[in-house]
Design a protein around this motif. Structure first.
Motif, PDB file in Angstrom:
ATOM      1  N   ARG A 119       0.840  -1.209   0.000  1.00  0.00           N
ATOM      2  CA  ARG A 119       0.000   0.000   0.000  1.00  0.00           C
ATOM      3  C   ARG A 119       0.871   1.255   0.000  1.00  0.00           C
ATOM      4  NH1 ARG A 119      -2.783   3.407   3.406  1.00  0.00           N
ATOM      5  NH2 ARG A 119      -4.929   3.828   2.746  1.00  0.00           N
ATOM      6  N   ALA A 120       1.962   1.202   0.752  1.00  0.00           N
ATOM      7  CA  ALA A 120       2.846   2.373   0.855  1.00  0.00           C
ATOM      8  C   ALA A 120       3.707   2.550  -0.389  1.00  0.00           C
ATOM      9  CB  ALA A 120       3.742   2.223   2.092  1.00  0.00           C
ATOM     10  N   VAL A 121       4.093   1.438  -1.026  1.00  0.00           N
ATOM     11  CA  VAL A 121       5.117   1.510  -2.081  1.00  0.00           C
ATOM     12  C   VAL A 121       4.531   1.574  -3.496  1.00  0.00           C
ATOM     13  CG1 VAL A 121       6.999   0.157  -3.158  1.00  0.00           C
ATOM     14  CG2 VAL A 121       6.967   0.513  -0.678  1.00  0.00           C
ATOM     15  N   ILE A 122       3.354   0.985  -3.717  1.00  0.00           N
ATOM     16  CA  ILE A 122       2.820   0.940  -5.090  1.00  0.00           C
ATOM     17  C   ILE A 122       2.757   2.341  -5.739  1.00  0.00           C
ATOM     18  CG2 ILE A 122       0.707   0.490  -6.432  1.00  0.00           C
ATOM     19  CD1 ILE A 122       0.501  -2.203  -4.902  1.00  0.00           C
ATOM     20  N   PRO A 123       2.324   3.378  -5.026  1.00  0.00           N
ATOM     21  CA  PRO A 123       2.336   4.703  -5.685  1.00  0.00           C
ATOM     22  C   PRO A 123       3.736   5.110  -6.156  1.00  0.00           C
ATOM     23  CG  PRO A 123       1.013   4.778  -3.678  1.00  0.00           C
ATOM     24  CD  PRO A 123       1.710   3.445  -3.685  1.00  0.00           C
ATOM     25  N   HIS A 124       4.768   4.736  -5.415  1.00  0.00           N
ATOM     26  CA  HIS A 124       6.141   5.055  -5.820  1.00  0.00           C
ATOM     27  C   HIS A 124       6.556   4.235  -7.043  1.00  0.00           C
ATOM     28  CE1 HIS A 124       7.087   7.576  -2.316  1.00  0.00           C
ATOM     29  NE2 HIS A 124       6.372   6.711  -1.615  1.00  0.00           N
ATOM     30  N   LEU A 125       6.137   2.964  -7.104  1.00  0.00           N
ATOM     31  CA  LEU A 125       6.449   2.140  -8.285  1.00  0.00           C
ATOM     32  C   LEU A 125       5.766   2.741  -9.517  1.00  0.00           C
ATOM     33  CD1 LEU A 125       6.025  -1.521  -6.884  1.00  0.00           C
ATOM     34  CD2 LEU A 125       8.097  -0.108  -6.910  1.00  0.00           C
ATOM     35  N   LYS A 126       4.523   3.135  -9.347  1.00  0.00           N
ATOM     36  CA  LYS A 126       3.786   3.738 -10.476  1.00  0.00           C
ATOM     37  C   LYS A 126       4.490   5.000 -10.964  1.00  0.00           C
ATOM     38  CE  LYS A 126      -1.021   2.420  -9.649  1.00  0.00           C
ATOM     39  NZ  LYS A 126      -2.351   2.977  -9.318  1.00  0.00           N
ATOM     40  N   ALA A 127       5.018   5.768 -10.022  1.00  0.00           N
ATOM     41  CA  ALA A 127       5.709   7.016 -10.390  1.00  0.00           C
ATOM     42  C   ALA A 127       6.940   6.738 -11.249  1.00  0.00           C
ATOM     43  CB  ALA A 127       6.106   7.785  -9.137  1.00  0.00           C
ATOM     44  N   ARG A 128       7.509   5.520 -11.154  1.00  0.00           N
ATOM     45  CA  ARG A 128       8.674   5.138 -11.978  1.00  0.00           C
ATOM     46  C   ARG A 128       8.245   4.415 -13.248  1.00  0.00           C
ATOM     47  NH1 ARG A 128      13.962   6.578  -9.604  1.00  0.00           N
ATOM     48  NH2 ARG A 128      14.779   4.494  -9.234  1.00  0.00           N
ATOM     49  N   GLY A 129       6.935   4.269 -13.446  1.00  0.00           N
ATOM     50  CA  GLY A 129       6.449   3.569 -14.641  1.00  0.00           C
ATOM     51  C   GLY A 129       6.334   2.070 -14.453  1.00  0.00           C
ATOM     52  N   GLY A 130       6.469   1.591 -13.200  1.00  0.00           N
ATOM     53  CA  GLY A 130       6.324   0.157 -12.915  1.00  0.00           C
ATOM     54  C   GLY A 130       7.367  -0.308 -11.933  1.00  0.00           C
TER      55      GLY A 130
END
Ligand code: NAD
Length: 247
Positions: A119-130
């Motif tokens: 929950r905490a990290v997925i937004p950061h992964l999305k910000a890198r394109g995956g």
């Protein structure tokens, strides 16, 4: 150098499988944030790795701490590409003997924490394109080990939660996979097994390979799943168990 330019978080990173994963990703060019309750060993590992490594003391069962870990990692290294939810605790006890607090703690650390981390990290992964998520489940999540009531339940939950993540976030270019170790020569197992004379040999007999795995053997599969070598692998739960669950 599969992890050149990549940033990974590893929970339970101070010991065993997590420490082996941190060393491997770092050796292959990645930046690593080690998160663990064990401050002494966590700091020592970050110091050993040197540049591109840091440690944060974190209880993975605390959702606010996992949010802070994600924000700190992105601030320290410029983003997040890989989350390895690996921290875990064991617990022996048949249902009538298991205190409710024991059940809750095992589920909190082994299962709830995986959700908090994602929950905490997925937004950061999305910000890198995956990115890639790897979760340490267990052979105990594929079959049931006698007496490991809460642990078996939590690890089975990790496997199906991983599948859920995989299908929900495939179009975000985020892969999610689980490793399912059998017995591994690390303190979570050996602290109990080696306290009883003869028990190690008995357990080793049950494994078709006839031995416990080394933490590096589990970390190698986790690193594969975290890397672009596994670009078409998502939703998998891979036994790394010397054949334990093959029969
Ligand atoms: P280990 O004891 O070497 O490492 C576990 C690490 O997790 C320790 O550094 C510990 O401090 C940390 N940890 C525990 N609770 C934590 C919490 N609440 N917050 C942050 N860190 C915490 O054991 P390991 O074998 O490397 O375990 C890693 C994972 O592998 C666990 O999820 C475990 O359930 C799983 N696993 C291990 C085996 C085995 O036989 N060793 C088998 C199957 C699965």
């Amino acid at each position: 150098m599969r992890f050149g330019g990549k940033v990974a978080i590893v929970t339970g990173g101070a010991s065993g499988i997590g420490a082996a994963f941190a060393r491997r990703v770092h050796a292959e060019g990645g930046a690593v944030m080690v998160a663990d309750l064990d401050v002494g060993r966590g700091q020592a590992l970050a110091a050993e790795l040197g540049e591109r490594a840091a440690f944060r003391p974190v209880d993975v069962a605390d959702p606010a701490a996992m949010e802070t870990l994600a924000a700190d990692t992105a601030a320290a290294f410029g983003g997040i590409d890989i989350l390895y939810n690996n921290a875990g605790i064991g617990c022996y006890g048949l249902t009538p003997d298991l205190a409710i607090e024991q059940w809750r703690r095992v589920v909190a650390v082994n299962l709830d924490a995986v959700f908090y981390g994602c929950r905490a990290v997925i937004p950061h992964l999305k910000a890198r394109g995956g990115g890639a998520i790897v979760n340490t489940a267990s052979a105990s999540g594929l079959h049931a080990d006698y007496g490991f009531t809460a642990y078996n339940a939590a690890k089975a939950g990790v496997i199906n939660y991983t599948r859920s993540l995989a299908i929900d976030h495939a179009r975000d270019n985020i892969r999610a996979n689980a490793v399912c170790p059998g017995p591994v020569d690390t303190p979570i197992l050996t602290s109990g097994v080696d306290a009883i004379p003869g028990l190690r040999a008995e357990w080793e007999q049950v494994v078709p390979a006839g031995r416990f795995a080394r933490p590096e053997e589990i970390a190698a599969v986790a690193a594969f799943l975290a890397s672009d070598d596994a670009s078409a692998v998502t939703g998998a739960a891979i036994p790394v168990d010397g054949g334990l669950t093959a029969h």
